[in-house]
Enzyme design. Sequence first.
Site, short mmCIF file in Angstrom:
data_model
loop_
_atom_site.label_atom_id
_atom_site.label_comp_id
_atom_site.label_asym_id
_atom_site.label_seq_id
_atom_site.Cartn_x
_atom_site.Cartn_y
_atom_site.Cartn_z
N PRO A 1 0.84 -1.20 0.00
CG PRO A 1 0.08 -0.96 2.20
CD PRO A 1 0.85 -1.89 1.30
CB ALA B 1 -0.90 7.29 1.21
CB CYS C 1 1.09 5.23 8.65
SG CYS C 1 1.23 6.89 7.94
CE LYS D 1 3.05 -2.26 4.52
NZ LYS D 1 3.56 -0.98 5.01
CG ASN E 1 7.29 -3.63 3.20
OD1 ASN E 1 7.08 -2.70 3.98
ND2 ASN E 1 7.54 -3.43 1.93
N GLY E 2 10.30 -4.15 2.95
CA GLY E 2 11.38 -3.22 3.28
C GLY E 2 12.64 -3.55 2.51
NE ARG F 1 10.97 3.26 -0.11
CZ ARG F 1 11.93 3.39 0.80
NH1 ARG F 1 12.43 4.58 1.03
NH2 ARG F 1 12.37 2.35 1.46
C1 LIG Z 1 4.79 7.32 -0.82
C2 LIG Z 1 4.60 6.23 0.17
C3 LIG Z 1 3.35 6.00 0.70
C4 LIG Z 1 3.16 4.97 1.63
N1 LIG Z 1 1.91 4.74 2.12
C5 LIG Z 1 1.69 3.70 2.96
C6 LIG Z 1 0.41 3.38 3.41
O1 LIG Z 1 -0.56 4.03 3.05
N2 LIG Z 1 0.27 2.34 4.28
C7 LIG Z 1 1.34 1.58 4.69
O2 LIG Z 1 1.17 0.62 5.45
N3 LIG Z 1 2.57 1.87 4.27
C8 LIG Z 1 2.78 2.89 3.39
N4 LIG Z 1 4.02 3.14 2.93
C9 LIG Z 1 5.11 2.24 3.33
C10 LIG Z 1 5.29 1.11 2.33
O3 LIG Z 1 4.13 0.33 2.21
C11 LIG Z 1 6.46 0.21 2.73
O4 LIG Z 1 6.16 -0.36 3.98
C12 LIG Z 1 7.79 0.98 2.85
O5 LIG Z 1 7.95 1.90 1.80
C13 LIG Z 1 8.97 0.00 2.85
O6 LIG Z 1 9.01 -0.74 1.64
P1 LIG Z 1 10.10 -0.40 0.49
O7 LIG Z 1 11.44 -0.40 1.16
O8 LIG Z 1 9.90 -1.51 -0.52
O9 LIG Z 1 9.75 0.95 -0.05
C14 LIG Z 1 4.25 4.17 2.04
C15 LIG Z 1 5.49 4.41 1.49
C16 LIG Z 1 5.69 5.42 0.57
C17 LIG Z 1 7.07 5.63 0.00
#
Ligand SMILES: Cc1cc2nc3c(=O)[nH]c(=O)nc-3n(C[C@H](O)[C@H](O)[C@H](O)COP(=O)(O)O)c2cc1C
Length: 369
Positions: free
Chosen positions: A22, A24, A107, A146, A207-208, A232
């Site tokens: 997810p 936003a 979040c 999550k 995740n991450g 991302r």
């Molecule tokens: C622009 C943006 C919006 C995000 N919005 C949410 C969200 O609405 N809910 C959520 O649980 N995590 C949100 N995240 C976190 C991501 O879901 C994810 O947990 C985090 O980016 C780590 O994953 P990555 O290293 O693959 O980016 C958001 C991250 C970004 C960059």
Amino acid sequence: MSGVFSSLTERGGAYPLLLLAPMAGYTDAAMRAVCSSFGVTWTYTEMTNGYGLARGEEKTWHLLETAEDEGPVMAHLYGQDPEVMGMAAGLVGETGRFIGIDLNAGCPVHKVTASGAGAALIRDPERVYAVLSAMVRATQLPVTLKTRLGPSPDRVAIFELLDAAERAGARAITVHARFTSQRHSGDPHLDILAEVKRRARIPVIANGGIYSRTTAWRTFQETGCDALMVARAAIGNPWVFGDIVQSFQAGEPPREVHVPGSGRSHRDLDAIRQTLYRHLEAEKRLLARVREKYHLPESALTPEEALVTTFRCHLFRYLHGLQGSGHLRRHLLDLKSEADIRSAVEACLENEAGFRAKGGEQGRLPNEK
Ligand SMILES: Cc1cc2nc3c(=O)[nH]c(=O)nc-3n(C[C@H](O)[C@H](O)[C@H](O)COP(=O)(O)O)c2cc1C
């Protein structure tokens, strides 16, 4: 469609499922549809306020709009009041459009944590238990959590959160392997994630920091998690899913090679053009449907301006690394219409094609393609 969720436990154990996280402002039905076509098992909606849903607010419900041609989707909700979240989960279940409902407890944005939701829940596992229990009671759909490892490295909370999720009847837990204090940066703590997976009685979604075949394999090998969730790295780059799926199907971890200039995109330019325009068209259809179906507060933006505003953040990422993309990035705010977007895309692709024709590709290794 809810049978898709059971692939998490019945996948035969070979390789992890791949999920779109997810995000936003990003993971609307248009982005989800594009990513689904590249090998994602399911996706998540943008974060949606449980209070707004329970109150029937159209400005909240429109965030859960789905498209007929997208794949399976989980509704991703935030909130901290068990009664309200139960009511929201019941209403979301009744739409028949989702394969499950996910609770956000990660979040770090102040607007969300100030009310006790999002990452604030990490400090209160008993509340997480109460909210999840209310959601589980209210719907037949699988409910999931999550969350993150804890508020900060000196306060690991994930094992209490896992316990709360399991007691409440959650069907899976997604662990963003960072602490709230890290926000979105720094290496994920795969050692803690591996320990979560060892202790968990429900499936664990990792995740991450998953942004390539290499990081996907590393996460899978070091943690044994049931699914990998990418955030991302998928923005403007749905190919990341195809790359990862292919590499798991081949059954061999990718060789780690240092590629000079590997920050540049080496994607086929027609593939970029086609996918980018497919996304743009899907975004246009979605915005038109939302405008028609929901009574939203009067916007100062025309439909075309809304399209440009929504699409700008994706646009730059699709073209990232191509000749001229730096110039485009500096002038993103000058784009005012769909025609502006299309001519910026064509100019950038043309520049890159010229660059490649002049030997810009030389020096790249064959396996860069
Ligand atoms: C622009 C943006 C919006 C995000 N919005 C949410 C969200 O609405 N809910 C959520 O649980 N995590 C949100 N995240 C976190 C991501 O879901 C994810 O947990 C985090 O980016 C780590 O994953 P990555 O290293 O693959 O980016 C958001 C991250 C970004 C960059």
